[in-house]
Design a protein around this motif. Structure first.
Motif, short mmCIF file in Angstrom:
data_model
loop_
_atom_site.label_atom_id
_atom_site.label_comp_id
_atom_site.label_asym_id
_atom_site.label_seq_id
_atom_site.Cartn_x
_atom_site.Cartn_y
_atom_site.Cartn_z
N PRO A 149 0.82 -1.21 0.00
CA PRO A 149 0.00 0.00 0.00
C PRO A 149 0.85 1.25 0.00
O PRO A 149 2.06 1.20 0.26
CB PRO A 149 -0.79 -0.13 1.31
N PRO A 150 0.24 2.41 -0.28
CA PRO A 150 0.99 3.67 -0.16
C PRO A 150 1.50 3.85 1.26
O PRO A 150 0.89 3.39 2.23
CB PRO A 150 -0.06 4.74 -0.50
N PHE A 151 2.65 4.53 1.36
CA PHE A 151 3.27 4.77 2.67
C PHE A 151 3.10 6.24 3.00
O PHE A 151 3.66 7.11 2.32
CB PHE A 151 4.75 4.38 2.63
N VAL A 152 2.35 6.53 4.06
CA VAL A 152 2.05 7.91 4.44
C VAL A 152 2.35 8.10 5.92
O VAL A 152 1.49 7.82 6.78
CB VAL A 152 0.59 8.28 4.14
N PRO A 153 3.55 8.55 6.27
CA PRO A 153 3.86 8.76 7.69
C PRO A 153 3.01 9.87 8.28
O PRO A 153 2.73 10.87 7.62
CB PRO A 153 5.34 9.17 7.67
N PRO A 154 2.55 9.73 9.52
CA PRO A 154 1.84 10.81 10.18
C PRO A 154 2.72 12.05 10.31
O PRO A 154 3.95 11.96 10.33
CB PRO A 154 1.50 10.23 11.56
N ALA A 155 2.10 13.20 10.40
CA ALA A 155 2.84 14.46 10.54
C ALA A 155 3.78 14.39 11.74
O ALA A 155 3.39 13.95 12.83
CB ALA A 155 1.87 15.62 10.69
N GLY A 156 5.01 14.82 11.52
CA GLY A 156 5.98 14.89 12.60
C GLY A 156 6.76 13.62 12.84
O GLY A 156 7.66 13.60 13.69
N MET A 157 6.46 12.54 12.11
CA MET A 157 7.17 11.28 12.30
C MET A 157 8.08 11.00 11.11
O MET A 157 7.71 11.22 9.95
CB MET A 157 6.19 10.12 12.48
N SER A 158 9.28 10.53 11.39
CA SER A 158 10.24 10.21 10.34
C SER A 158 9.91 8.87 9.70
O SER A 158 9.40 7.96 10.36
CB SER A 158 11.66 10.16 10.91
N ALA A 159 10.22 8.73 8.42
CA ALA A 159 10.03 7.47 7.72
C ALA A 159 11.17 6.52 8.02
O ALA A 159 12.34 6.92 8.11
CB ALA A 159 9.95 7.72 6.22
N ALA A 160 10.84 5.25 8.21
CA ALA A 160 11.84 4.22 8.47
C ALA A 160 11.37 2.91 7.85
O ALA A 160 10.20 2.77 7.47
CB ALA A 160 12.07 4.05 9.97
N ALA A 161 12.28 1.97 7.75
CA ALA A 161 11.94 0.65 7.20
C ALA A 161 12.79 -0.41 7.86
O ALA A 161 13.92 -0.15 8.28
CB ALA A 161 12.15 0.62 5.68
N GLY A 162 12.22 -1.61 7.96
CA GLY A 162 12.92 -2.72 8.58
C GLY A 162 12.47 -4.04 8.01
O GLY A 162 11.61 -4.09 7.12
N ALA A 163 13.04 -5.11 8.53
CA ALA A 163 12.78 -6.44 7.99
C ALA A 163 12.54 -7.45 9.10
O ALA A 163 13.21 -7.42 10.13
CB ALA A 163 13.94 -6.91 7.11
N VAL A 164 11.58 -8.32 8.86
CA VAL A 164 11.36 -9.51 9.68
C VAL A 164 11.88 -10.68 8.86
O VAL A 164 11.26 -11.09 7.88
CB VAL A 164 9.87 -9.68 10.04
N ILE A 165 13.05 -11.18 9.24
CA ILE A 165 13.74 -12.20 8.44
C ILE A 165 13.33 -13.57 8.96
O ILE A 165 13.63 -13.92 10.10
CB ILE A 165 15.26 -12.03 8.53
N VAL A 166 12.65 -14.34 8.11
CA VAL A 166 12.07 -15.61 8.52
C VAL A 166 12.86 -16.75 7.89
O VAL A 166 13.09 -16.78 6.67
CB VAL A 166 10.60 -15.70 8.09
#
Length: 215
Positions: free
Chosen positions: A78-95
């Motif tokens: 889906p589109p990624f829309v951070p709430p106002a005032g929050m920085s964008a980040a990304a991570g992984a769940v490695i299975v």
């Protein structure tokens, strides 16, 4: 004598580990019901679930190199829309194929985390895919391929997109200075190892994904 991480921090300063983690026996890595732990430079089996544990020899050395890896991760999300005032980040769940999941233990419990999923803020111009892949290597020493969107989660200062990933190379013994241990954790034990409340939504989503895809 203070114990130093083998990797200096980004400014070249030594990193003192005040409460060192304890590695597990080698046998734990091959048993899917057991938690396994390695510390920087620690001993590991040659492979887990048929995938070798060896240093990643072709680590990208430029933003363009990381971006090229990320461009291969074509996922429906889906589109990624951070709430106002929050920085964008990304991570992984490695299975892993045996159902266990990789966690990192931040050095000196940074941020109040005894263990968590690898993640980080996006650099200027970096995509979420690129960030998740790069941060996983820097924090866990692992080379991964993103395979699915998992969840978007509000954290203390960031709004973080998590992906399901699979390990395709690397070794957790090569974790960077931000991490003092790397764990391979049975899914049933995740919330006993990653105890920070920010991780509970990620754990719930991961369990649901594993239940749907690996069992």
């Amino acid at each position: 004598m203070p114990q130093l991480h083998p990797c200096p921090d980004d400014a070249g300063n030594p990193v003192v580990i005040r409460m060192p983690s304890t590695p597990t026996a080698l046998a734990a890595w091959q048993e899917s019901a057991r938690l396994a732990t390695v510390v920087p430079g620690g001993a590991l089996p040659d492979a887990i679930n048929g995938i070798p544990l060896a240093p990643w020899s072709t680590v990208p050395d430029s933003p363009a190199g990381w971006a090229a890896l990320a461009d291969r991760a074509l996922l429906e999300e889906p589109p990624f829309v951070p709430p106002a005032g929050m920085s964008a980040a990304a991570g992984a769940v490695i299975v892993e194929d045996d159902g266990r999941v990789w966690l990192v233990a931040p050095s000196n419990r940074f941020g109040g985390y005894s263990a968590t999923f690898p993640k980080g803020r996006t650099d200027s111009g970096a995509t979420l895919h690129c960030t998740a892949i790069r941060e996983t290597f820097e924090e866990a020493g692992l080379q991964v391929q993103l395979v699915a969107f998992l969840a978007d989660c509000r954290r203390t200062l960031t709004y973080t997109r998590y992906y399901i990933a699979r390990r395709i190379g690397g070794t957790p013994a090569a974790m960077g200075w931000e991490t003092q241990a790397v764990h391979l954790v049975p899914i049933a034990q995740l919330d006993r190892v990653a105890t920070h409340h920010n991780d509970f939504p990620v754990i719930k989503a991961a369990r649901e994904w594993i239940e749907a895809h690996l069992r």
